[in-house]
Structure formats: structure tokens, C-alpha cells
Design a protein around this motif. Sequence first.
Motif, PDB file in Angstrom:
ATOM      1  N   LYS A  43      -5.160  -1.477   0.111  1.00 30.56           N
ATOM      2  CA  LYS A  43      -4.119  -0.568  -0.377  1.00 30.56           C
ATOM      3  C   LYS A  43      -3.288  -0.126   0.809  1.00 30.56           C
ATOM      4  O   LYS A  43      -3.809   0.450   1.753  1.00 30.56           O
ATOM      5  CB  LYS A  43      -4.730   0.654  -1.049  1.00 30.56           C
ATOM      6  N   GLU A  44      -2.007  -0.426   0.778  1.00 27.45           N
ATOM      7  CA  GLU A  44      -1.127  -0.028   1.869  1.00 27.45           C
ATOM      8  C   GLU A  44      -0.551   1.361   1.629  1.00 27.45           C
ATOM      9  O   GLU A  44      -0.173   2.053   2.562  1.00 27.45           O
ATOM     10  CB  GLU A  44      -0.016  -1.052   2.045  1.00 27.45           C
ATOM     11  N   ASN A  45      -0.446   1.741   0.387  1.00 27.21           N
ATOM     12  CA  ASN A  45       0.041   3.074   0.044  1.00 27.21           C
ATOM     13  C   ASN A  45      -0.478   3.425  -1.337  1.00 27.21           C
ATOM     14  O   ASN A  45      -1.202   2.657  -1.949  1.00 27.21           O
ATOM     15  CB  ASN A  45       1.576   3.143   0.106  1.00 27.21           C
ATOM     16  N   GLY A  46      -0.136   4.581  -1.808  1.00 26.01           N
ATOM     17  CA  GLY A  46      -0.626   5.021  -3.106  1.00 26.01           C
ATOM     18  C   GLY A  46      -1.937   5.762  -2.964  1.00 26.01           C
ATOM     19  O   GLY A  46      -2.364   6.099  -1.872  1.00 26.01           O
ATOM     20  N   ILE A  47      -2.565   5.994  -4.103  1.00 18.83           N
ATOM     21  CA  ILE A  47      -3.789   6.795  -4.105  1.00 18.83           C
ATOM     22  C   ILE A  47      -4.985   5.968  -4.557  1.00 18.83           C
ATOM     23  O   ILE A  47      -4.836   4.931  -5.193  1.00 18.83           O
ATOM     24  CB  ILE A  47      -3.634   8.033  -5.018  1.00 18.83           C
ATOM     25  N   CYS A  48      -6.159   6.456  -4.231  1.00 20.63           N
ATOM     26  CA  CYS A  48      -7.405   5.839  -4.674  1.00 20.63           C
ATOM     27  C   CYS A  48      -7.478   5.974  -6.192  1.00 20.63           C
ATOM     28  O   CYS A  48      -7.305   7.063  -6.734  1.00 20.63           O
ATOM     29  CB  CYS A  48      -8.590   6.539  -4.008  1.00 20.63           C
ATOM     30  N   LYS A  55      -6.239   9.084   1.496  1.00 18.26           N
ATOM     31  CA  LYS A  55      -6.810   8.791   2.814  1.00 18.26           C
ATOM     32  C   LYS A  55      -7.627   7.501   2.726  1.00 18.26           C
ATOM     33  O   LYS A  55      -8.542   7.407   1.918  1.00 18.26           O
ATOM     34  CB  LYS A  55      -7.697   9.949   3.284  1.00 18.26           C
ATOM     35  N   ARG A  56      -7.282   6.561   3.577  1.00 19.15           N
ATOM     36  CA  ARG A  56      -8.002   5.281   3.560  1.00 19.15           C
ATOM     37  C   ARG A  56      -7.992   4.660   4.945  1.00 19.15           C
ATOM     38  O   ARG A  56      -7.189   5.018   5.796  1.00 19.15           O
ATOM     39  CB  ARG A  56      -7.406   4.344   2.528  1.00 19.15           C
ATOM     40  N   GLU A  57      -8.909   3.706   5.138  1.00 21.26           N
ATOM     41  CA  GLU A  57      -8.967   2.958   6.385  1.00 21.26           C
ATOM     42  C   GLU A  57      -9.051   1.476   6.076  1.00 21.26           C
ATOM     43  O   GLU A  57      -9.540   1.074   5.019  1.00 21.26           O
ATOM     44  CB  GLU A  57     -10.177   3.386   7.218  1.00 21.26           C
TER      45      GLU A  57
END
Length: 144
Positions: A43-48, A55-57
Motif C-alpha cells: 500500500k503506497e497510500n490510503g488506510i489499512c 501508518k505502514r512500513e
Amino acid sequence: MSNNKKKTPVKDGLWTTPSAPGQKPQLIGSRCLDCGEIFFPPKENGICTNCQSNKREEIKLSREGKIYSFTVVTQQPPEYYKGPVPYAEGFVELPEGVRVESLFTECDFDELKAGTEVEMVIEKLHEDDDGNEVTTFKFRPKLI
């Protein structure tokens, strides 16, 4: 104009490119830093979609998994697919719990079955209009 043909990925950012002898490519995913949900493609953008966190890695995913489901396609699909027919495609479940849609290679279609251990490889998908090799990740039955 040069006659040198290039290799180009079907889409950038799906797998790593080995930088040293002995290294093998790995799929690139992403992990939610709040709930741990793993995604492929990353995921490059957006939400979980699990917890709505943004927030992601980026993470490297396992190169091996098991066939979750598959089908063998015997008729040429619409324009978007330019590879050979027939071909096998389906989902591979990785140890991280994420399922990855993929083509299968180096296999006898009659011997494919759910639960088969597979490993990722990078192979030619087709040639573009300029004769360049378009590559993609695929999974093949794991060599014993």
C-alpha cells in the motif's frame, strides 16, 4: 537507435532486485504498524482495510509459500494479457498469511494441486512492441 533489448518489470516496486551474487529477489509488501495486517502489493497510500490506520512500513515477503487455489486458462484473455496460453494462475499463501495472485511456471498443469509448496522466480511474461522483455514474478513447484 540501439538494437539492445531491455528487461523491464511488468510493474515497478513489486519485488527486490538482487544486488549481490547468491541473493534472490523477494516480493515487497507493506505492514500496518498499528494492527500488523500485511498487504501485497504494498500500500503506497490510503488506510489499512483492517483498522483504518494510515501508518505502514515496507517489508520483504517470503519467497516460498503454498498454492491456495488455482485454475488453468486455455483461452486467450482480452488485450491486457500478452503471454502464452494455456497458463496456470491462482493464489499462493505466504507464511506471513497474505495471499498473492500469481502465474505458475515450470509445472505440469495436471499435477498442480492446492497445498503444493512453491517458490518465487522472476521470468519473462511477454515482449513489448519494441521487442523488450517484460518480466514478472511467478511461482513454481519447489525443487526437492
